[in-house]
Design a protein around this motif. Structure first.
Motif, PDB file in Angstrom:
ATOM      1  N   TRP A  58       0.828  -1.210   0.000  1.00 48.68           N
ATOM      2  CA  TRP A  58       0.000   0.000   0.000  1.00 48.68           C
ATOM      3  C   TRP A  58       0.861   1.259   0.000  1.00 48.68           C
ATOM      4  O   TRP A  58       0.670   2.168  -0.822  1.00 48.68           O
ATOM      5  CB  TRP A  58      -0.921  -0.020   1.220  1.00 48.68           C
ATOM      6  CG  TRP A  58      -1.902   1.120   1.274  1.00 48.68           C
ATOM      7  CD1 TRP A  58      -2.253   1.963   0.248  1.00 48.68           C
ATOM      8  CD2 TRP A  58      -2.642   1.565   2.412  1.00 48.68           C
ATOM      9  NE1 TRP A  58      -3.175   2.876   0.670  1.00 48.68           N
ATOM     10  CE2 TRP A  58      -3.438   2.662   1.997  1.00 48.68           C
ATOM     11  CE3 TRP A  58      -2.722   1.129   3.733  1.00 48.68           C
ATOM     12  CZ2 TRP A  58      -4.298   3.336   2.863  1.00 48.68           C
ATOM     13  CZ3 TRP A  58      -3.582   1.787   4.596  1.00 48.68           C
ATOM     14  CH2 TRP A  58      -4.353   2.875   4.167  1.00 48.68           C
ATOM     15  N   ILE A  59       1.835   1.295   0.909  1.00 50.67           N
ATOM     16  CA  ILE A  59       2.693   2.473   1.004  1.00 50.67           C
ATOM     17  C   ILE A  59       3.502   2.654  -0.277  1.00 50.67           C
ATOM     18  O   ILE A  59       3.658   3.769  -0.785  1.00 50.67           O
ATOM     19  CB  ILE A  59       3.616   2.363   2.223  1.00 50.67           C
ATOM     20  CG1 ILE A  59       2.777   2.387   3.509  1.00 50.67           C
ATOM     21  CG2 ILE A  59       4.646   3.483   2.242  1.00 50.67           C
ATOM     22  CD1 ILE A  59       3.545   2.000   4.749  1.00 50.67           C
ATOM     23  N   GLY A  60       4.014   1.541  -0.804  1.00 48.94           N
ATOM     24  CA  GLY A  60       4.792   1.630  -2.036  1.00 48.94           C
ATOM     25  C   GLY A  60       3.970   2.191  -3.183  1.00 48.94           C
ATOM     26  O   GLY A  60       4.425   3.092  -3.924  1.00 48.94           O
ATOM     27  N   SER A  65      -6.491  -4.799   2.577  1.00 44.78           N
ATOM     28  CA  SER A  65      -5.788  -5.917   3.222  1.00 44.78           C
ATOM     29  C   SER A  65      -4.961  -5.443   4.410  1.00 44.78           C
ATOM     30  O   SER A  65      -4.864  -6.137   5.426  1.00 44.78           O
ATOM     31  CB  SER A  65      -4.887  -6.633   2.209  1.00 44.78           C
ATOM     32  OG  SER A  65      -5.642  -7.154   1.140  1.00 44.78           O
ATOM     33  N   THR A  66      -4.383  -4.262   4.276  1.00 47.61           N
ATOM     34  CA  THR A  66      -3.604  -3.719   5.389  1.00 47.61           C
ATOM     35  C   THR A  66      -4.501  -3.461   6.587  1.00 47.61           C
ATOM     36  O   THR A  66      -4.159  -3.811   7.731  1.00 47.61           O
ATOM     37  CB  THR A  66      -2.903  -2.409   4.972  1.00 47.61           C
ATOM     38  OG1 THR A  66      -2.033  -2.676   3.868  1.00 47.61           O
ATOM     39  CG2 THR A  66      -2.080  -1.846   6.122  1.00 47.61           C
ATOM     40  N   ASN A  68      -3.812  11.174   3.224  1.00 47.71           N
ATOM     41  CA  ASN A  68      -3.172   9.857   3.381  1.00 47.71           C
ATOM     42  C   ASN A  68      -1.670   9.945   3.191  1.00 47.71           C
ATOM     43  O   ASN A  68      -0.889   9.288   3.885  1.00 47.71           O
ATOM     44  CB  ASN A  68      -3.772   8.866   2.396  1.00 47.71           C
ATOM     45  CG  ASN A  68      -5.145   8.370   2.816  1.00 47.71           C
ATOM     46  OD1 ASN A  68      -5.713   8.844   3.801  1.00 47.71           O
ATOM     47  ND2 ASN A  68      -5.685   7.417   2.088  1.00 47.71           N
ATOM     48  N   ASN A  69      -1.252  10.763   2.234  1.00 45.05           N
ATOM     49  CA  ASN A  69       0.166  10.905   1.933  1.00 45.05           C
ATOM     50  C   ASN A  69       0.941  11.414   3.150  1.00 45.05           C
ATOM     51  O   ASN A  69       2.013  10.902   3.484  1.00 45.05           O
ATOM     52  CB  ASN A  69       0.328  11.868   0.753  1.00 45.05           C
ATOM     53  CG  ASN A  69       1.782  12.167   0.429  1.00 45.05           C
ATOM     54  OD1 ASN A  69       2.649  11.310   0.532  1.00 45.05           O
ATOM     55  ND2 ASN A  69       2.054  13.392   0.038  1.00 45.05           N
ATOM     56  N   TYR A  70       0.386  12.406   3.833  1.00 45.58           N
ATOM     57  CA  TYR A  70       1.089  13.002   4.971  1.00 45.58           C
ATOM     58  C   TYR A  70       0.941  12.194   6.261  1.00 45.58           C
ATOM     59  O   TYR A  70       1.707  12.395   7.210  1.00 45.58           O
ATOM     60  CB  TYR A  70       0.599  14.427   5.202  1.00 45.58           C
ATOM     61  CG  TYR A  70       1.159  15.418   4.200  1.00 45.58           C
ATOM     62  CD1 TYR A  70       2.479  15.844   4.288  1.00 45.58           C
ATOM     63  CD2 TYR A  70       0.382  15.908   3.160  1.00 45.58           C
ATOM     64  CE1 TYR A  70       3.013  16.735   3.374  1.00 45.58           C
ATOM     65  CE2 TYR A  70       0.887  16.807   2.233  1.00 45.58           C
ATOM     66  CZ  TYR A  70       2.210  17.209   2.342  1.00 45.58           C
ATOM     67  OH  TYR A  70       2.741  18.089   1.431  1.00 45.58           O
ATOM     68  N   LEU A 120       3.809   8.128   7.164  1.00 43.89           N
ATOM     69  CA  LEU A 120       5.023   7.936   7.960  1.00 43.89           C
ATOM     70  C   LEU A 120       4.756   7.941   9.467  1.00 43.89           C
ATOM     71  O   LEU A 120       5.310   7.107  10.191  1.00 43.89           O
ATOM     72  CB  LEU A 120       6.067   9.002   7.587  1.00 43.89           C
ATOM     73  CG  LEU A 120       6.586   8.934   6.144  1.00 43.89           C
ATOM     74  CD1 LEU A 120       7.624  10.019   5.896  1.00 43.89           C
ATOM     75  CD2 LEU A 120       7.168   7.560   5.834  1.00 43.89           C
ATOM     76  N   PRO A 121       3.913   8.843   9.990  1.00 43.18           N
ATOM     77  CA  PRO A 121       3.591   8.763  11.413  1.00 43.18           C
ATOM     78  C   PRO A 121       2.937   7.440  11.818  1.00 43.18           C
ATOM     79  O   PRO A 121       3.211   6.918  12.910  1.00 43.18           O
ATOM     80  CB  PRO A 121       2.632   9.947  11.625  1.00 43.18           C
ATOM     81  CG  PRO A 121       3.023  10.926  10.574  1.00 43.18           C
ATOM     82  CD  PRO A 121       3.390  10.089   9.387  1.00 43.18           C
ATOM     83  N   VAL A 122       2.085   6.888  10.956  1.00 43.68           N
ATOM     84  CA  VAL A 122       1.447   5.608  11.273  1.00 43.68           C
ATOM     85  C   VAL A 122       2.502   4.521  11.445  1.00 43.68           C
ATOM     86  O   VAL A 122       2.431   3.699  12.368  1.00 43.68           O
ATOM     87  CB  VAL A 122       0.429   5.212  10.185  1.00 43.68           C
ATOM     88  CG1 VAL A 122      -0.012   3.761  10.363  1.00 43.68           C
ATOM     89  CG2 VAL A 122      -0.787   6.118  10.253  1.00 43.68           C
TER      90      VAL A 122
END
Length: 418
Positions: free
Chosen positions: A26-28, A88-89, A227-229, A232-234
């Motif tokens: 997902w992040i990728g 899925s995540t 979502n983009n910002y 990384l905190p998640v």
């Protein structure tokens, strides 16, 4: 009966593995499309409706990519939807939360903060995730949706308020994990309830010969930017479970707030770099200062709420059965001698300043509370002590296994694996 603890541990490991794999996907995908979107170039002779294009090279070949700001004139025959990664995540993360609830008495509830039953703790845990999405969605659909900067600031205030609120009722570890789950739920709900439905509206308009409305893409873009910002905190919050310096302080909610700001500065650098070819270097200085502030907050002062919660909590029925199981007295002598140099209220092993993961192994009550961890880490496996620095003998490990299995055999099936 005792094998249930091993099975349960492997199930937790398997779910976590799936969670990491799907999160990577997902992040990728998210970071790739953000970079692609910002790197688009307007060139002559683009097809009608195309906003820009980009050439890329990878894997021994060239890729020619064009973006249509609203939609192409005709529906493509082959269209790839990027949605399974997000779903899925979240689903695997929800499964991990259920595993966490199974140890709610030890990991979730802090009697020193709030007198909650296990059911009440789980209800707050699950309900807060739903409530957070409803509040956030309301703000986005209000007139604030036309003022993205103000909306982003209000989202930051909401997240900080939730961090503080979680820390008032849960252990420090649980507070940061739930803040991560809270944020991730917003992100996945954005995909499920907003981004994908809007894309389906555009596709349906194309299929039925109508000109798609650009507003649907604008709405989806706003949620995608959030979502983009938040990504990384998640990740930081999910990793915090392994680092007491992040969660075992009364200021963990402030640490979380600064982490969200770091997420903004880091993503701003890369977003700007993808758009212009050069990132603003000041963002790294600000990020470094925020991180220094986090390190200072982690020890000023130390509260170690998880340790205090463990001391305040009375033994459960399950733990009492382990305390009365055959061989407990022997184990209560073995474990402190082999493990308490680190797992103590005041550790004396060089380089250890607090008990790893807040786990205490000094008193008989400590040992009864940690029966399952001791069994898995120092009985079934030789993971603890690390490198066997305290020279735990094989016969001692066998005594630990016999004690745990006797305790597990004396209790109901539903409790044996906890």
């Amino acid at each position: 009966m005792h094998d249930l603890a091993i099975i349960w541990d492997w199930i937790g490991f398997a779910i976590r593995w799936v969670h990491v794999i799907t999160a990577m996907a997902w992040i990728g995908a998210s970071f790739y499309f953000i970079a692609l979107d910002l790197g688009l170039r307007k060139v002559p002779h683009l097809p009608a409706g195309a906003f820009g294009e980009e050439w890329q090279v990878h894997g021994g070949g060239f890729y020619h990519i064009q973006k249509y700001l609203v939609a192409p004139e005709n529906m493509p025959e082959h269209l790839i939807w990027h949605k399974w990664q997000s779903y899925s995540t979240w689903l695997s993360g929800a499964a991990l939360l259920v595993v966490y609830w199974a140890g709610a008495e030890l990991y979730l509830i802090d009697p020193a903060k709030a007198d909650l039953s296990v059911f009440q703790g789980i209800l707050i845990s699950a309900g807060s995730l739903t409530l957070g999405w409803l509040i956030y969605d309301f703000l986005c659909k209000s007139q604030l949706g036309n003022r993205p900067t103000v909306l982003m600031l209000l989202l930051f205030v909401l997240l900080v308020a939730m961090a503080w609120g979680y820390n008032q009722v849960f252990t420090g570890r649980a507070a940061l994990l739930h803040l991560g789950a809270f944020t991730a739920t917003i992100m996945t709900a954005n995909v499920f309830f907003i981004i994908m439905p809007n894309q389906r509206i555009v596709v349906k308009d194309l299929q039925e010969g109508r000109t798609p409305d650009a507003k649907y893409g604008k709405i989806a873009k706003l949620r995608s930017t959030h979502n983009n910002y938040l990504t990384l905190p998640v990740i930081f919050l999910m990793l915090s479970n392994h680092y007491p310096l992040a969660f075992a302080t009364e200021y963990n909610w402030l640490i979380a707030a600064l982490v969200f700001l770091m997420g903004v500065t880091i993503r701003h650098y890369f977003n700007t770099m993808h758009a212009t070819g050069k990132g603003p270097h000041w963002t790294w200085g600000v990020t470094a200062l925020l991180f220094v502030a986090i390190m200072w907050l982690s020890t000023a002062p130390l509260m170690q709420d998880d340790i205090e919660a463990a001391e305040a909590r009375a033994l459960t029925e399950t733990e009492q059965l382990f305390a009365s199981a055959e061989g407990f007295d022997e184990v209560a002598n073995i474990v402190p001698g082999r493990c308490a140099m680190c797992h103590a209220r005041e550790p004396f092993y060089d380089g250890i300043h607090r008990a790893p993961k807040g786990l205490l192994l000094e008193t008989p009550a400590d040992i009864a509370r940690a029966a399952r961890q001791i069994y898995l880490q120092a009985g079934v496996t030789n993971a603890m002590p690390p490198a066997n620095v305290s020279f735990m003998e094989e016969e001692e490990r066998r005594k630990i296994m016999r004690w745990y299995r006797d305790g597990a055999a004396s209790q109901p099936f539903s409790l044996a694996g906890k």
